[in-house]
Each structure stands twice: as C-alpha cells, then as structure tokens.
Design a protein around this motif. Structure first.
Motif, PDB file in Angstrom:
ATOM      1  N   ASN A   1       0.721  -1.072   0.126  1.00 26.49           N
ATOM      2  CA  ASN A   1      -0.003   0.153   0.015  1.00 26.49           C
ATOM      3  C   ASN A   1       0.784   1.150  -0.211  1.00 26.49           C
ATOM      4  OD1 ASN A   1      -1.599   2.229   0.528  1.00 26.49           O
ATOM      5  ND2 ASN A   1      -2.991   1.088   1.926  1.00 26.49           N
ATOM      6  N   PRO A   2       1.041   1.895  -1.134  1.00 27.42           N
ATOM      7  CA  PRO A   2       1.795   3.207  -1.402  1.00 27.42           C
ATOM      8  C   PRO A   2       1.416   4.154  -0.108  1.00 27.42           C
ATOM      9  CG  PRO A   2       1.018   2.702  -3.243  1.00 27.42           C
ATOM     10  CD  PRO A   2       0.349   1.535  -2.434  1.00 27.42           C
ATOM     11  N   GLY A   3       0.409   4.215   0.390  1.00 26.44           N
ATOM     12  CA  GLY A   3       0.016   5.283   1.313  1.00 26.44           C
ATOM     13  C   GLY A   3       0.360   4.715   2.552  1.00 26.44           C
ATOM     14  N   HIS A   4       0.967   3.668   2.981  1.00 30.05           N
ATOM     15  CA  HIS A   4       1.257   2.867   4.283  1.00 30.05           C
ATOM     16  C   HIS A   4      -0.024   2.988   5.347  1.00 30.05           C
ATOM     17  CE1 HIS A   4       5.419   2.433   2.628  1.00 30.05           C
ATOM     18  NE2 HIS A   4       5.359   3.501   2.270  1.00 30.05           N
ATOM     19  N   LYS A   5      -1.054   2.763   4.637  1.00 30.23           N
ATOM     20  CA  LYS A   5      -2.134   2.416   5.549  1.00 30.23           C
ATOM     21  C   LYS A   5      -2.094   1.155   6.029  1.00 30.23           C
ATOM     22  CE  LYS A   5      -4.947   6.005   3.210  1.00 30.23           C
ATOM     23  NZ  LYS A   5      -6.226   6.240   2.619  1.00 30.23           N
ATOM     24  N   ASP A   6      -3.069   0.717   7.093  1.00 26.37           N
ATOM     25  CA  ASP A   6      -3.133  -0.640   7.495  1.00 26.37           C
ATOM     26  C   ASP A   6      -3.942  -1.478   6.892  1.00 26.37           C
ATOM     27  OD1 ASP A   6      -0.971   0.132   9.320  1.00 26.37           O
ATOM     28  OD2 ASP A   6      -2.544   0.577  10.959  1.00 26.37           O
ATOM     29  N   ASN A   7      -4.320  -1.235   5.457  1.00 29.70           N
ATOM     30  CA  ASN A   7      -5.308  -2.087   4.798  1.00 29.70           C
ATOM     31  C   ASN A   7      -4.745  -2.071   3.405  1.00 29.70           C
ATOM     32  OD1 ASN A   7      -6.284   0.316   3.647  1.00 29.70           O
ATOM     33  ND2 ASN A   7      -7.678   0.510   5.534  1.00 29.70           N
ATOM     34  N   LEU A   8      -5.497  -2.970   2.707  1.00 31.36           N
ATOM     35  CA  LEU A   8      -5.169  -3.253   1.196  1.00 31.36           C
ATOM     36  C   LEU A   8      -6.375  -3.272   0.396  1.00 31.36           C
ATOM     37  CD1 LEU A   8      -2.849  -6.171   1.150  1.00 31.36           C
ATOM     38  CD2 LEU A   8      -2.246  -3.871   0.765  1.00 31.36           C
ATOM     39  N   THR A   9      -6.392  -2.347  -0.657  1.00 33.22           N
ATOM     40  CA  THR A   9      -7.792  -2.466  -1.658  1.00 33.22           C
ATOM     41  C   THR A   9      -7.495  -3.692  -2.555  1.00 33.22           C
ATOM     42  OG1 THR A   9      -6.462  -1.453  -3.522  1.00 33.22           O
ATOM     43  CG2 THR A   9      -7.646   0.125  -2.043  1.00 33.22           C
ATOM     44  N   ARG A  10      -8.736  -3.913  -3.178  1.00 34.67           N
ATOM     45  CA  ARG A  10      -8.592  -5.321  -3.930  1.00 34.67           C
ATOM     46  C   ARG A  10      -7.453  -5.365  -5.035  1.00 34.67           C
ATOM     47  NH1 ARG A  10     -13.442  -7.497  -7.837  1.00 34.67           N
ATOM     48  NH2 ARG A  10     -13.248  -9.659  -6.832  1.00 34.67           N
ATOM     49  N   ASP A  11      -7.414  -3.995  -5.460  1.00 35.13           N
ATOM     50  CA  ASP A  11      -6.386  -3.856  -6.705  1.00 35.13           C
ATOM     51  C   ASP A  11      -5.001  -3.965  -6.065  1.00 35.13           C
ATOM     52  OD1 ASP A  11      -8.052  -3.433  -8.666  1.00 35.13           O
ATOM     53  OD2 ASP A  11      -7.829  -1.280  -8.672  1.00 35.13           O
ATOM     54  N   GLN A  12      -4.712  -3.676  -4.865  1.00 33.75           N
ATOM     55  CA  GLN A  12      -3.325  -3.726  -4.207  1.00 33.75           C
ATOM     56  C   GLN A  12      -3.229  -5.267  -3.648  1.00 33.75           C
ATOM     57  OE1 GLN A  12      -4.141  -0.812  -1.118  1.00 33.75           O
ATOM     58  NE2 GLN A  12      -2.884   0.732  -2.240  1.00 33.75           N
ATOM     59  N   TYR A  13      -4.115  -6.051  -3.364  1.00 39.52           N
ATOM     60  CA  TYR A  13      -4.008  -7.376  -2.996  1.00 39.52           C
ATOM     61  C   TYR A  13      -3.827  -8.034  -4.154  1.00 39.52           C
ATOM     62  CZ  TYR A  13      -5.798 -11.668  -1.228  1.00 39.52           C
ATOM     63  OH  TYR A  13      -5.653 -13.222  -0.487  1.00 39.52           O
ATOM     64  N   LEU A  14      -4.423  -7.618  -5.368  1.00 41.09           N
ATOM     65  CA  LEU A  14      -4.048  -8.704  -6.461  1.00 41.09           C
ATOM     66  C   LEU A  14      -2.621  -8.399  -7.183  1.00 41.09           C
ATOM     67  CD1 LEU A  14      -7.809  -8.496  -8.209  1.00 41.09           C
ATOM     68  CD2 LEU A  14      -6.582 -10.432  -6.712  1.00 41.09           C
ATOM     69  N   ALA A  15      -2.275  -6.995  -6.799  1.00 42.49           N
ATOM     70  CA  ALA A  15      -0.743  -6.799  -7.127  1.00 42.49           C
ATOM     71  C   ALA A  15       0.136  -7.570  -6.548  1.00 42.49           C
ATOM     72  CB  ALA A  15      -0.465  -5.100  -7.073  1.00 42.49           C
ATOM     73  N   ILE A  16      -0.107  -7.926  -5.215  1.00 46.52           N
ATOM     74  CA  ILE A  16       0.678  -8.816  -4.439  1.00 46.52           C
ATOM     75  C   ILE A  16       0.669 -10.217  -5.099  1.00 46.52           C
ATOM     76  CG2 ILE A  16       1.143  -9.989  -2.143  1.00 46.52           C
ATOM     77  CD1 ILE A  16       0.228  -7.090  -0.987  1.00 46.52           C
ATOM     78  N   VAL A  17      -0.555 -10.662  -5.133  1.00 50.29           N
ATOM     79  CA  VAL A  17      -0.853 -11.838  -5.963  1.00 50.29           C
ATOM     80  C   VAL A  17       0.105 -11.955  -7.189  1.00 50.29           C
ATOM     81  CG1 VAL A  17      -2.484 -13.377  -7.325  1.00 50.29           C
ATOM     82  CG2 VAL A  17      -3.145 -12.108  -5.152  1.00 50.29           C
ATOM     83  N   ASP A  18      -0.103 -11.051  -7.940  1.00 41.05           N
ATOM     84  CA  ASP A  18       0.854 -11.051  -9.188  1.00 41.05           C
ATOM     85  C   ASP A  18       2.321 -11.111  -9.001  1.00 41.05           C
ATOM     86  OD1 ASP A  18       2.448  -9.490 -11.383  1.00 41.05           O
ATOM     87  OD2 ASP A  18       0.473  -9.295 -12.474  1.00 41.05           O
ATOM     88  N   LEU A  19       2.793 -10.510  -7.858  1.00 37.34           N
ATOM     89  CA  LEU A  19       4.255 -10.355  -7.679  1.00 37.34           C
ATOM     90  C   LEU A  19       4.658 -11.713  -7.212  1.00 37.34           C
ATOM     91  CD1 LEU A  19       4.840  -7.002  -5.893  1.00 37.34           C
ATOM     92  CD2 LEU A  19       5.729  -7.834  -8.041  1.00 37.34           C
ATOM     93  N   ARG A  20       3.759 -12.333  -6.323  1.00 38.16           N
ATOM     94  CA  ARG A  20       4.174 -13.585  -5.709  1.00 38.16           C
ATOM     95  C   ARG A  20       4.107 -14.828  -6.947  1.00 38.16           C
ATOM     96  NH1 ARG A  20       1.767 -14.237   0.501  1.00 38.16           N
ATOM     97  NH2 ARG A  20       3.103 -12.584   1.069  1.00 38.16           N
ATOM     98  N   PHE A  21       2.996 -14.510  -7.601  1.00 40.33           N
ATOM     99  CA  PHE A  21       2.942 -15.513  -9.026  1.00 40.33           C
ATOM    100  C   PHE A  21       4.277 -15.538  -9.563  1.00 40.33           C
ATOM    101  CE2 PHE A  21       2.258 -16.693 -13.096  1.00 40.33           C
ATOM    102  CZ  PHE A  21       1.448 -17.747 -13.122  1.00 40.33           C
ATOM    103  N   LYS A  22       4.688 -14.393  -9.784  1.00 40.08           N
ATOM    104  CA  LYS A  22       5.980 -14.205 -10.672  1.00 40.08           C
ATOM    105  C   LYS A  22       7.253 -14.650  -9.911  1.00 40.08           C
ATOM    106  CE  LYS A  22       4.376 -10.535 -13.533  1.00 40.08           C
ATOM    107  NZ  LYS A  22       4.184  -8.932 -13.586  1.00 40.08           N
ATOM    108  N   GLY A  23       7.152 -14.656  -8.713  1.00 41.46           N
ATOM    109  CA  GLY A  23       8.219 -15.258  -7.770  1.00 41.46           C
ATOM    110  C   GLY A  23       8.187 -16.683  -7.901  1.00 41.46           C
ATOM    111  N   VAL A  24       7.111 -17.221  -7.884  1.00 34.75           N
ATOM    112  CA  VAL A  24       6.951 -18.919  -8.097  1.00 34.75           C
ATOM    113  C   VAL A  24       7.271 -19.386  -9.302  1.00 34.75           C
ATOM    114  CG1 VAL A  24       5.061 -20.883  -7.791  1.00 34.75           C
ATOM    115  CG2 VAL A  24       5.219 -18.708  -6.054  1.00 34.75           C
TER     116      VAL A  24
END
Length: 145
Positions: A91-114
C-alpha cells in the motif's frame, strides 16, 4: 467406569486433541495436497495455473475475507495471510489495509516469484515450493479458515 475405560477415554481425547493441533500447525501442502490445490485453481484444465486463474481465485478470496464489505482488507481480515509489513509494502499510502487492486498486485508479484520456469504458468512442483505456498495463502480461502 473402571480405570481401564478411563485410561482409554483419556488416550482417545489426547489423540484427538493432538490431531486438531496438527491440523493447525501442519504446513499448507500437508493439509491439502498440491494436486488438490492445482485442481481447484485450474479452471481451463491444462494441469497448470496461469496468472488469470490465480488472480480470479485471489479476487474471490479477497471478497470472502472482506467481512465488513468496505472494499479493503485489514490485518485482522487477512487472517495471517500477510504480515502488517507486507500490507504496508503493498500500500503506497502505508495505511493498515489493502484495496482489491493492491491485494491482486501482491498476488501478481508472488505468482512471478513462484514461476521458476518463466512460462507464465505454475505446475504442481512450483505450487509445492515454499514460495508457492506463500502464493496459495492468498488465492485459496479454505486452507486457513
């Protein structure tokens, strides 16, 4: 109840308690086989999981975890799938939560790492890896709940 019956009941109770503990403490891959995970995620039946399938599953998990239906996931809603530090990094705003798009961006990063074969598809070996288990936490709901 005699002493022998009491001992048997105690042993049975301890055994069942131990099984319950193991179900919580056992790694994901041991609780649900990698083959079962692959089968759940592989909507086009090609024996792999591509990024679209992973994101589709991740979006469904996000929706189920969003218990207050505010469009974000906080640390509590993420149920140990991401640490507070990972949430802040996503979360670029460094809040304590994630939007759906931010969550899916992490899914994308982890997918690429796997994706060690760099073919944009994950096979059973890649999903079984430690980094694969990290991705699975984000795209399979029932393993932790």
């Amino acid at each position: 109840m005699n002493g022998r019956e009491g001992d048997m009941r105690l042993r049975t109770l301890l055994l069942l308690s131990g099984i319950g503990f193991l179900a919580v403490a056992t790694p994901i891959s041991a609780r649900i086989s990698s083959a079962a995970i692959l089968h759940m995620l592989d909507t086009d039946n090609d024996a792999t999981v591509d990024l679209a399938e992973a994101k589709q599953a991740g979006a469904a998990v996000f929706d189920r975890l969003d218990s207050d239906k505010d469009g974000t996931l906080n640390v509590d809603e993420l149920s140990g799938r991401l640490t507070k530090e990972e949430i802040e990094a996503g979360n670029p705003g460094h809040k304590d939560n994630l939007t759906r798009d931010q969550y899916l961006a992490i899914v994308d990063l982890r997918f690429k790492g796997v994706d060690s074969s760099h073919d944009q598809k994950l096979d059973i070996q890649e999903l079984s890896s430690p980094s694969g288990e990290s991705l699975v936490k984000l795209i399979v709901y029932r393993i932790l709940i």
